[in-house]
Scaffold this motif. Structure first.
Motif, short mmCIF file in Angstrom:
data_model
loop_
_atom_site.label_atom_id
_atom_site.label_comp_id
_atom_site.label_asym_id
_atom_site.label_seq_id
_atom_site.Cartn_x
_atom_site.Cartn_y
_atom_site.Cartn_z
N LYS A 97 -3.77 2.42 -0.01
CA LYS A 97 -3.21 3.31 1.02
C LYS A 97 -2.08 2.62 1.78
O LYS A 97 -1.02 3.21 2.02
CB LYS A 97 -4.32 3.73 1.99
N LYS A 98 -2.31 1.37 2.12
CA LYS A 98 -1.30 0.61 2.85
C LYS A 98 -0.04 0.45 2.01
O LYS A 98 1.09 0.59 2.50
CB LYS A 98 -1.86 -0.76 3.24
N PHE A 99 -0.24 0.16 0.72
CA PHE A 99 0.88 -0.01 -0.19
C PHE A 99 1.68 1.29 -0.34
O PHE A 99 2.90 1.31 -0.30
CB PHE A 99 0.34 -0.48 -1.54
N ALA A 100 0.97 2.38 -0.52
CA ALA A 100 1.63 3.67 -0.70
C ALA A 100 2.42 4.07 0.54
O ALA A 100 3.54 4.58 0.45
CB ALA A 100 0.61 4.74 -1.05
N ASP A 101 1.85 3.82 1.71
CA ASP A 101 2.56 4.13 2.95
C ASP A 101 3.82 3.27 3.07
O ASP A 101 4.88 3.74 3.50
CB ASP A 101 1.66 3.89 4.16
N ALA A 102 3.70 2.00 2.66
CA ALA A 102 4.85 1.10 2.74
C ALA A 102 5.93 1.48 1.74
O ALA A 102 7.12 1.31 1.99
CB ALA A 102 4.40 -0.34 2.49
N GLN A 103 5.50 2.03 0.60
CA GLN A 103 6.44 2.35 -0.46
C GLN A 103 6.89 3.80 -0.45
O GLN A 103 7.81 4.17 -1.16
CB GLN A 103 5.78 2.02 -1.80
N GLY A 104 6.25 4.62 0.35
CA GLY A 104 6.63 6.02 0.41
C GLY A 104 6.15 6.83 -0.77
O GLY A 104 6.79 7.80 -1.18
N SER A 105 4.99 6.48 -1.30
CA SER A 105 4.44 7.16 -2.46
C SER A 105 3.10 7.79 -2.12
O SER A 105 2.73 7.90 -0.96
CB SER A 105 4.31 6.19 -3.64
N ILE A 106 2.35 8.21 -3.14
CA ILE A 106 1.06 8.84 -2.95
C ILE A 106 0.00 7.90 -3.51
O ILE A 106 0.09 7.48 -4.66
CB ILE A 106 1.01 10.20 -3.69
#
Length: 432
Positions: free
Chosen positions: A352-361
């Protein structure tokens, strides 16, 4: 491919996807997976491609792991997208690739699970990690029943679009627009010294992703199993009207002035410069680029992700993919550490943290009901209604087919190639 993947939330997930800038790779590797005294080195390298120097998702992942594991060092190496596959493949074949690498799923590109896996260059991962694979992606990360990689996130191959700027210039493009709606607006924008779309025609991946976004509707919309049909010899690129329609759309966009001047010879700098100067409204990229640019603009720009409008009479589909992930080097001197780092990358909190940082799902979320970032809200109904298709190149047999598409699309812009030329080249590459 189905992306209804809530059933995996209890167990894990992950993320990633980029575009261009950086270079150079640090070595690692060794002839076996141990050291003389049986202890593993606690320093490993992680190489990844990135859209720009402001992209921090993989950097954050590495920092998080080091914080949770005192004494471990992860050296990160950022590489430009247009150099990544060749650089990674060359170093892996030479035996001095990174311990952990950003990797393309499937077989459709040089630096992919299938291509590097066939060469015996990737580490077998713990079979328990199969639980994090979104439904329908198993074959993209496995070879001969062995898991060789894990996906990082779900993204959309999209038009990264400045809707506010477009509307200020009298332009409207929405998920319900058609190709004809777009074509009818390009002329007045061109006359004002701007363009609806920017295109980096000198980098095959960029016209390639544009053509694939169109084909998601014209080819894979009516026939989601087109790749299987092509592999079985039931059809060819040249025999498929949907591919002709997709390439004709590229020609029509160019003739209508939808791209910036000099698009055929432009690089990625034309996209960043044009966007920052307000001279273009959108370009073709993985949807995570929306966040990269908005972060760089420090709140002064608001972007959204849109599907490419299909020709009138054809339903528009978004191109959804989980085709970027992580894999380990079969020759790493730290196999246990590499395994643990990859497991960490797909843990629910980190995903979740990675997706938020990367702008993905995040992988592991049910895309129909997940809490989407604002840039995905215009297409929320499309995702809820499963109005999407997998990104077609993921299961193409080699990277030459995508290269033929990307370079061929640029040839269409210059008039040096015809639709027949491009489709024949793609068919030849498929069989090579």
């Amino acid at each position: 491919m189905t992306f209804s993947i809530a059933r995996h939330r209890r167990r894990a997930a992950a993320v990633a996807l980029p575009l261009a800038t950086g270079l150079l790779l640090a070595a690692c590797g060794g002839e076996d997976g141990s050291t003389a005294n049986g202890e593993e080195p606690q320093t490993i390298t992680l190489s990844y491609a990135s859209a720009n120097t402001g992209e921090k998702a993989y950097e954050t992942l590495a920092q998080d792991y080091m914080k949770a594991h005192p004494g471990v060092t992860i050296k990160t190496n950022r590489i430009a997208l247009n150099a990544y596959n060749q650089t990674l493949t060359t170093q892996m074949q030479a035996g001095n690739g990174p311990d952990v690498m950003y990797i393309n799923a499937g077989t459709g590109q040089a630096g992919s699970v299938g291509q590097l896996g066939k060469a015996g260059l990737l580490m077998d991962l713990d079979s328990s990690l199969k639980s994090v694979l979104p439904e329908g992606t198993e074959e993209l990360y496995s070879l001969d029943g062995k898991l060789l990689g894990v996906p990082s996130a779900v993204t959309i191959s999209a038009i990264v679009y400045n809707d506010d700027l477009a509307k200020q210039n009298g332009v409207t493009v929405t998920p319900s627009s058609t190709l004809q709606d777009v074509l009818s607006q390009c002329g007045k924008v061109k006359a004002a010294g701007k363009s609806i779309f920017g295109l980096a025609g000198s980098v095959p991946q960029n016209p390639g992703i544009m053509a694939m976004e169109i084909a998601s509707s014209t080819v894979y919309g009516p026939n989601p199993t087109w790749n299987q049909d092509r592999a079985a010899g039931k059809t060819t690129f040249a025999q498929t009207q949907g591919w002709r329609d997709a390439l004709q759309a590229v020609i029509d966009l160019n003739k209508s002035g939808c791209f910036q001047n000099g698009a055929a010879g432009a690089g990625f700098d034309a996209l960043t410069n044009g966007a920052s100067q307000g001279k273009l409204f959108g370009f073709f990229a993985p949807s995570g680029a929306t966040k990269d640019i908005m972060d760089a603009a420090q709140g002064h720009v608001k972007l959204i992700a849109l599907p490419f409008p299909a020709p009138q009479g054809t339903q528009t589909y978004a191109a959804l993919t989980a085709n970027i992930g992580l894999a380990g080097n079969a020759k790493t001197k730290s196999p246990k550490l590499v395994q643990d780092f990859i497991k960490f990358s797909v843990s629910p909190d980190e995903a979740k943290k990675f997706a938020d940082a990367q702008g993905s799902i995040p992988v592991g979320s049910d895309i129909a009901t997940s809490d989407l970032l604002p840039q995905y809200q215009p297409i929320a109904d499309m995702l809820k209604n499963k109005q999407y298709r997998p990104f077609g190149i993921d299961t193409w047999p080699n990277g030459q087919v995508y290269d033929a598409l990307g370079s061929g699309a640029t040839g269409l812009l210059t008039g040096q190639k015809t639709i027949d030329d491009v489709l024949k080249a793609m068919d030849a590459a498929w069989s090579s």
